[in-house]
Design an enzyme around this catalytic site. Structure first.
Site, PDB file in Angstrom:
ATOM      1  N   HIS A   1      13.004   2.253   3.441  1.00 25.57           N
ATOM      2  CA  HIS A   1      12.427   2.141   2.029  1.00 25.57           C
ATOM      3  C   HIS A   1      12.340   3.575   1.450  1.00 25.57           C
ATOM      4  O   HIS A   1      12.620   3.744   0.195  1.00 25.57           O
ATOM      5  CB  HIS A   1      10.888   1.314   1.680  1.00 25.57           C
TER       6      HIS A   1
ATOM      7  N   ASP B   1      10.019  -9.834   1.364  1.00 26.89           N
ATOM      8  CA  ASP B   1      10.271  -8.812   0.569  1.00 26.89           C
ATOM      9  C   ASP B   1      11.324  -9.439  -0.704  1.00 26.89           C
ATOM     10  O   ASP B   1      11.469  -9.121  -1.817  1.00 26.89           O
ATOM     11  CB  ASP B   1      11.033  -7.722   1.136  1.00 26.89           C
TER      12      ASP B   1
ATOM     13  N   GLN C   1      11.882  -1.617   7.395  1.00 28.45           N
ATOM     14  CA  GLN C   1      10.938  -1.041   6.333  1.00 28.45           C
ATOM     15  C   GLN C   1      11.113   0.198   6.377  1.00 28.45           C
ATOM     16  O   GLN C   1      10.558   0.908   5.124  1.00 28.45           O
ATOM     17  CB  GLN C   1       9.520  -1.625   6.688  1.00 28.45           C
TER      18      GLN C   1
ATOM     19  N   GLU D   1      -0.167  -2.687   4.930  1.00 26.28           N
ATOM     20  CA  GLU D   1       0.417  -3.616   3.813  1.00 26.28           C
ATOM     21  C   GLU D   1       1.126  -4.737   4.407  1.00 26.28           C
ATOM     22  O   GLU D   1       0.790  -5.948   4.034  1.00 26.28           O
ATOM     23  CB  GLU D   1       1.704  -2.716   2.983  1.00 26.28           C
ATOM     24  N   HIS D   2       2.076  -4.664   5.327  1.00 26.42           N
ATOM     25  CA  HIS D   2       2.818  -5.585   6.143  1.00 26.42           C
ATOM     26  C   HIS D   2       2.542  -5.588   7.491  1.00 26.42           C
ATOM     27  O   HIS D   2       2.302  -4.624   8.280  1.00 26.42           O
ATOM     28  CB  HIS D   2       4.484  -5.567   5.912  1.00 26.42           C
TER      29      HIS D   2
ATOM     30  N   HIS E   1     -34.916  -7.583 -25.756  1.00 29.50           N
ATOM     31  CA  HIS E   1     -34.462  -8.712 -24.728  1.00 29.50           C
ATOM     32  C   HIS E   1     -35.352  -9.946 -24.857  1.00 29.50           C
ATOM     33  O   HIS E   1     -35.208 -10.872 -24.961  1.00 29.50           O
ATOM     34  CB  HIS E   1     -33.974  -8.312 -23.410  1.00 29.50           C
TER      35      HIS E   1
END
Length: 424
Positions: free
Chosen positions: A253, A352, A250, A318-319, A411
């Site tokens: 990336h 992914d 990862q 995230e992961h 109202h």
């Protein structure tokens, strides 16, 4: 006791970088608002060395991309999209319209309504991220979005044939070849040649994430999906080789992608640190992954599972990959995460690329309040109500008194006029 064997860059350094990103993005968005297509072309030339006559690909250009992609790759793309489509359809089928009589004569309900238009961003500057086309375009189409446009930056000086094929197979109605902030801004605010959309989705680098943040409100966004984050939670049931592979897998990336090992085994921590260094000598993407590990990699050692849960929920990554003896414990107690990967048999790469869950997930602690992209992100849940004359009297009497408490005379009159007409 919670202790760090390795730390990444500290928060102050990260804040300084993000402030620079914010200023740059503001300038680009304002320029595109004022100068439209001309500004888009200028930034595309500056950042990507790409300035075609039209950023939208014609049918002929799309067909030409198919000719450049091997049949076996096309079949693999179709298989992956089938997995994503099938799971998205299961999610869509779980969303039911409701209509119920809550009081005699009072009917309440909600309808799920797909958005009219969505812009899907597919990152592709460093790597042609074909899978991002599946995750956004396929899911939007399953949701029922009428107009789905997709954009990706050029790769190797031209549109990535694989990304274009994936976008087309996924059902994109318009395909563009441009990237970065200029792509996000063009789709969101519109230009002379691009009609604006109602929502922007898709992952990207820090600049793309910041562009989505600044444009949120003018358009909807899926979530803040910036540089990839991965957290490996492991104990001595696995080894350093496996942990290192999942961290570096990862980290590749981009150089700003955090990768953290969280463990209750100091032996595993040290084994993983050594394995990271060894694998960086043979990994083809070691230049990028190594930079990410150097600046944003961490190793955290705890004494207990409870401490590991505490740290993991605070990170809200995230992961989150779970490789422990007691996987159900972490599945049950994890609260803040984008997606869980349970057991050494699965991994983040499966999610992914092709297993079927969506890979567009929250980063930078957004997992505290949102999950990832799913079919429901493309759907508005809108309520409706109706009442008989008799029910209007019952509700109206309560409403009239409650409006008086708040001092809302107008109202109150909305209720009172119905009381006068229907109270027999």
């Amino acid at each position: 006791m919670i202790r760090h064997l390795k730390k990444g860059k500290q928060e102050q350094e990260k804040k300084e970088f993000l402030q620079q990103v914010k200023t740059t993005v503001e300038t680009i968005i304002e320029d595109i608002e004022n100068n439209g297509d001309k500004a888009v072309a200028n930034y595309s030339t500056k950042f990507d060395n790409w300035n075609p006559k039209s950023f939208r690909l014609s049918d002929e250009e799309i067909k030409a991309c198919y000719a450049q992609v091997e049949d076996s790759v096309i079949e693999d793309i179709k298989w992956a999209q089938t997995q994503v489509r099938n799971f998205a359809q299961v999610q869509r089928d779980s969303m039911k319209d409701v209509e119920v009589e809550t009081l005699p004569g009072v009917t309440l309900g909600h309808k799920h309504i797909a958005m009219e238009s969505v812009g899907c961003y597919v990152p592709g500057g460093k790597y042609p991220l074909v899978a991002s086309a599946h995750m956004s375009v396929v899911t939007a189409k399953v949701a029922g979005v009428k107009r789905v446009i997709a954009a990706a930056p050029p790769f190797g000086g031209k549109p990535s044939p694989e990304i274009v094929v994936a976008m087309d197979l996924a059902g994109a109605d318009e395909i563009y070849c441009f990237g970065g902030v200029q792509a996000i801004a063009a789709m969101a605010v519109g230009t002379e040649s691009i009609a604006p959309v109602d929502m922007i989705v898709g992952p990207g680098n820090a600049f793309v994430a910041e562009a989505k943040r600044q444009l949120f409100g003018r358009v909807g966004i899926d979530l803040f999906a910036g540089p990839t984050e991965t957290l490996v939670i492991a104990d001595d049931s696995v080894d350093g080789e496996l942990c290192a592979a999942d961290l570096l897998g990862q980290a590749e990336h981009g150089p700003t992608s955090p990768a953290i090992l969280l463990t209750n085994s100091e032996a595993l921590a040290n084994d993983t640190l050594a394995e990271v260094e060894r694998q960086l000598t043979i990994l083809p993407t070691a230049e990028v992954a190594g930079a990410a590990w150097k600046d944003h990699g961490e190793v955290i050692v705890c004494d207990t599972y409870e401490e590991m849960i505490e740290v993991a929920n605070d990170l809200a990554f995230e992961h989150v990959q779970i490789m422990t003896k007691n996987i159900p414990y972490f599945k049950e107690n994890m609260r803040n995460f984008g997606a869980l990967f349970l057991g050494p048999e699965t991994n983040v790469s499966y999610g992914d690329k092709c297993i079927g869950t969506n890979h567009t997930l929250p980063t930078r602690k957004a997992a505290r309040y949102t999950g990832g992209l799913w079919v429901g992100k493309f759907i508005k849940t809108c309520t409706f109500q109706s009442a008989t004359e008799e029910a209007s009297v019952v509700v109206g009497e309560y409403c009239s008194r409650l409006c008086a408490v708040e001092g809302f005379a107008g109202h109150k009159e909305q209720a009172d006029i119905r009381l006068r007409r229907y109270k027999g």
